[in-house]
Design a protein around this motif. Structure first.
Motif, PDB file in Angstrom:
ATOM      1  N   UNK A  29       0.826  -1.213   0.000  1.00  0.00           N
ATOM      2  CA  UNK A  29       0.000   0.000   0.000  1.00  0.00           C
ATOM      3  C   UNK A  29       0.857   1.260   0.000  1.00  0.00           C
ATOM      4  N   UNK A  30       1.965   1.228   0.741  1.00  0.00           N
ATOM      5  CA  UNK A  30       2.859   2.380   0.772  1.00  0.00           C
ATOM      6  C   UNK A  30       3.461   2.641  -0.606  1.00  0.00           C
ATOM      7  N   UNK A  31       3.853   1.587  -1.296  1.00  0.00           N
ATOM      8  CA  UNK A  31       4.469   1.745  -2.611  1.00  0.00           C
ATOM      9  C   UNK A  31       3.487   2.379  -3.599  1.00  0.00           C
ATOM     10  N   UNK A  32       2.268   1.842  -3.674  1.00  0.00           N
ATOM     11  CA  UNK A  32       1.323   2.344  -4.683  1.00  0.00           C
ATOM     12  C   UNK A  32       0.709   3.689  -4.297  1.00  0.00           C
ATOM     13  N   UNK A  33       0.956   4.142  -3.066  1.00  0.00           N
ATOM     14  CA  UNK A  33       0.506   5.480  -2.676  1.00  0.00           C
ATOM     15  C   UNK A  33       1.528   6.555  -3.040  1.00  0.00           C
ATOM     16  N   UNK A  34       2.736   6.154  -3.388  1.00  0.00           N
ATOM     17  CA  UNK A  34       3.790   7.120  -3.707  1.00  0.00           C
ATOM     18  C   UNK A  34       4.146   7.029  -5.194  1.00  0.00           C
ATOM     19  N   UNK A  35       3.175   7.354  -6.025  1.00  0.00           N
ATOM     20  CA  UNK A  35       3.361   7.286  -7.466  1.00  0.00           C
ATOM     21  C   UNK A  35       3.876   8.613  -8.009  1.00  0.00           C
ATOM     22  N   UNK A  36       4.254   8.603  -9.272  1.00  0.00           N
ATOM     23  CA  UNK A  36       4.706   9.811  -9.961  1.00  0.00           C
ATOM     24  C   UNK A  36       3.768  10.127 -11.115  1.00  0.00           C
ATOM     25  N   UNK A  37       3.452  11.414 -11.297  1.00  0.00           N
ATOM     26  CA  UNK A  37       2.742  11.856 -12.491  1.00  0.00           C
ATOM     27  C   UNK A  37       3.702  12.738 -13.268  1.00  0.00           C
ATOM     28  N   UNK A  38       4.242  12.197 -14.329  1.00  0.00           N
ATOM     29  CA  UNK A  38       5.285  12.882 -15.088  1.00  0.00           C
ATOM     30  C   UNK A  38       4.740  13.654 -16.278  1.00  0.00           C
ATOM     31  N   UNK A 190       3.744  10.109 -20.123  1.00  0.00           N
ATOM     32  CA  UNK A 190       5.197  10.018 -20.131  1.00  0.00           C
ATOM     33  C   UNK A 190       5.649   8.896 -19.193  1.00  0.00           C
ATOM     34  N   UNK A 191       6.615   8.119 -19.637  1.00  0.00           N
ATOM     35  CA  UNK A 191       7.180   7.048 -18.821  1.00  0.00           C
ATOM     36  C   UNK A 191       8.328   7.583 -17.967  1.00  0.00           C
ATOM     37  N   UNK A 192       8.550   6.986 -16.796  1.00  0.00           N
ATOM     38  CA  UNK A 192       9.671   7.438 -15.967  1.00  0.00           C
ATOM     39  C   UNK A 192      11.017   7.083 -16.594  1.00  0.00           C
ATOM     40  N   UNK A 193      11.982   7.975 -16.415  1.00  0.00           N
ATOM     41  CA  UNK A 193      13.367   7.665 -16.791  1.00  0.00           C
ATOM     42  C   UNK A 193      13.987   6.895 -15.630  1.00  0.00           C
ATOM     43  N   UNK A 229      10.077  -4.581 -21.698  1.00  0.00           N
ATOM     44  CA  UNK A 229       8.753  -5.117 -22.014  1.00  0.00           C
ATOM     45  C   UNK A 229       7.643  -4.115 -21.726  1.00  0.00           C
ATOM     46  N   UNK A 230       7.909  -3.140 -20.855  1.00  0.00           N
ATOM     47  CA  UNK A 230       6.915  -2.094 -20.582  1.00  0.00           C
ATOM     48  C   UNK A 230       7.355  -0.776 -21.212  1.00  0.00           C
ATOM     49  N   UNK A 231       8.155  -0.888 -22.294  1.00  0.00           N
ATOM     50  CA  UNK A 231       8.541   0.247 -23.142  1.00  0.00           C
ATOM     51  C   UNK A 231       9.504   1.217 -22.476  1.00  0.00           C
ATOM     52  N   UNK A 232      10.215   0.772 -21.433  1.00  0.00           N
ATOM     53  CA  UNK A 232      11.196   1.630 -20.764  1.00  0.00           C
ATOM     54  C   UNK A 232      12.593   1.081 -21.050  1.00  0.00           C
ATOM     55  N   UNK A 233      13.451   1.927 -21.617  1.00  0.00           N
ATOM     56  CA  UNK A 233      14.838   1.546 -21.850  1.00  0.00           C
ATOM     57  C   UNK A 233      15.678   2.194 -20.753  1.00  0.00           C
ATOM     58  N   UNK A 255      20.107  13.244 -10.365  1.00  0.00           N
ATOM     59  CA  UNK A 255      19.988  14.489 -11.131  1.00  0.00           C
ATOM     60  C   UNK A 255      19.435  14.241 -12.534  1.00  0.00           C
ATOM     61  N   UNK A 256      19.447  12.979 -12.994  1.00  0.00           N
ATOM     62  CA  UNK A 256      19.050  12.673 -14.370  1.00  0.00           C
ATOM     63  C   UNK A 256      17.792  11.816 -14.478  1.00  0.00           C
ATOM     64  N   UNK A 257      17.493  11.040 -13.427  1.00  0.00           N
ATOM     65  CA  UNK A 257      16.458  10.016 -13.559  1.00  0.00           C
ATOM     66  C   UNK A 257      15.334  10.208 -12.544  1.00  0.00           C
TER      67      UNK A 257
END
Length: 416
Positions: A29-38, A190-193, A229-233, A255-257
């Motif tokens: 629950x803690x993990x899925x509560x701390x999402x990112x909207x990029x 947008x996908x996360x870097x 497989x989820x389109x993230x390189x 600083x980059x990701x």
């Protein structure tokens, strides 16, 4: 062992090295509560497969955009049938891609191919198989139904209708829809870097011959393959077990990701420097150590202001692979606005739970009589790469004391 139910924490008061473990449910629950909207980005149509739409896709015209033939045959005016006419003079041939033509008189017909525009003054299509054609005349074998074999304009969707909703995953079929409305470029989430970091002086590159005390890197490459497989390189980074080096390299990565995903260095060993390095870099620890097996030392943290997330997995291959599927993939789905759907499987054997740990057991699966059945894989612990390659996924076995009977339904985490 005693459990603090209100905080979802399990602790061992008899151990000399005091530690606390968060319960699996609380950790998840803690993990899925701390999402990112990029936010969103625009990508080329052929690069959008597997991405998540950030806009509703509407029909820019009727679907289909004209009355079209669904068969090869002849096209007539049904008014001729009503007058008893069953033999028609052929006055031309219509193919797909031709502008709309006109039938000059109801006593004539036109040959028409599949996909061609229905001509003016005509309303019924008869397949070749239902006609006899000789010397430029077509004779009907049977009386047709008015309007047959015609795909009507707007019969699928009308102009302005929503064809694909925002939040839809773009599949190969969806590419066809997007192309049909002229979406050369598509607005997607947008996908996360991501930077995948491996640690450990024992690791060498896969092309090297390891010394007796060394092993080749594998975890970071498994994670990279799973992310693709989820389109993230991802970017791959290896850091030696040196406190200062770890801190310096992680600072550059942050600083980059958006996401730093680590493998190793989070247990209780004297060379496990990752937790201290993360703390020194201002990453807030959400939890460290989960009452589960494999993957107990899992460390999860965030940096709210800069929108950074850290998944620091244990170094054993099965632990890393399990935690990636159990935690990261649901986190990614939630970050992209998708529902985290549960899957289940029937275990074709009895199983003994652990009294205080949630277990993630590797299984193989097969469909039998409409049911998905699973059998456990008898691996050799969390370092067994071979058993990992044989598994279809993991079942989640809740903690408990009594043996769980055969044919019990378990949560199933697909892993590939």
């Amino acid at each position: 062992m005693e459990q603090e139910e209100s905080q979802g924490i399990i602790k061992n008061p008899t151990s000399k090295n005091t530690f606390k473990m968060i319960a699996f449910e609380n950790a998840f629950n803690q993990v899925v509560q701390h999402t990112l909207d990029l936010g969103n980005e625009t990508v080329a149509l052929l690069n959008s497969t597997g991405r998540i739409l950030s806009e509703d896709i509407k029909a820019d015209r009727d679907f289909p955009p004209f009355n079209r033939s669904t068969k090869d045959g002849i096209v007539i005016a049904f008014s001729a049938i009503e007058k008893g006419i069953t033999r028609f003079k052929i006055e031309g041939v219509l193919s797909a891609g031709m502008p709309q033509q006109s039938l000059s008189t109801e006593t004539n017909c036109l040959e028409i191919m599949t996909g061609a525009v229905l001509p003016k003054q005509a309303d019924t299509i008869v397949m070749y198989e239902e006609t006899e054609i000789e010397d430029g005349w077509a004779t009907l074998k049977n009386i047709p139904k008015k309007g047959q074999n015609i795909h009507g304009q707007g019969s699928e969707e009308q102009k302005g209708a929503i064809l694909l909703k925002k939040g839809t995953e773009i599949t190969a079929a969806a590419i066809g829809v997007l192309a049909s409305v002229g979406k050369k470029d598509v607005l997607v989430k947008k996908l996360p870097k991501i930077c995948v970091v491996s640690t450990g002086n024992e690791l060498v590159e896969i092309h090297e011959t390891p010394l007796p005390h060394q092993i080749r890197k594998s975890n970071s490459l498994s994670l990279a393959a799973a992310l693709e497989k989820v389109k993230i390189i991802p970017t791959l980074l290896h850091i030696a077990d040196d406190k200062k080096t770890i801190e310096t390299e992680l600072e550059k990565a942050f600083s980059k990701y958006d996401v730093v995903m680590l493998s190793g260095g989070v247990s209780k060993g004297k060379f496990d420097f990752i937790p201290d390095a993360l703390a020194n870099l201002g990453i807030e620890k959400i939890f460290h150590r989960v009452a589960q097996r494999p993957g107990k030392p899992f460390w999860f943290g965030i940096q709210k202001e800069k929108q950074k997330v850290v998944f620091s997995f244990p170094g054993n291959p099965v632990s890393t692979f399990a935690n990636y599927h159990v935690y990261f993939l649901p986190w990614l789905k939630k970050s992209l606005g998708l529902e985290v759907e549960k899957e289940s499987v029937i275990l074709d054997e009895a199983i003994q739970p652990h009294p205080s740990l949630t277990l993630f057991i590797q299984v193989t699966t097969q469909w039998k009589e409409g049911k998905l059945l699973a059998k456990t894989i008898k691996g050799n612990g969390s370092g067994d790469l071979v058993s990992l390659a044989l598994a279809d996924g993991f079942i989640r076995v809740p903690q408990g004391g009594e043996e769980i009977a055969q044919n019990t339904v378990f949560d199933f985490i697909v892993a590939s």
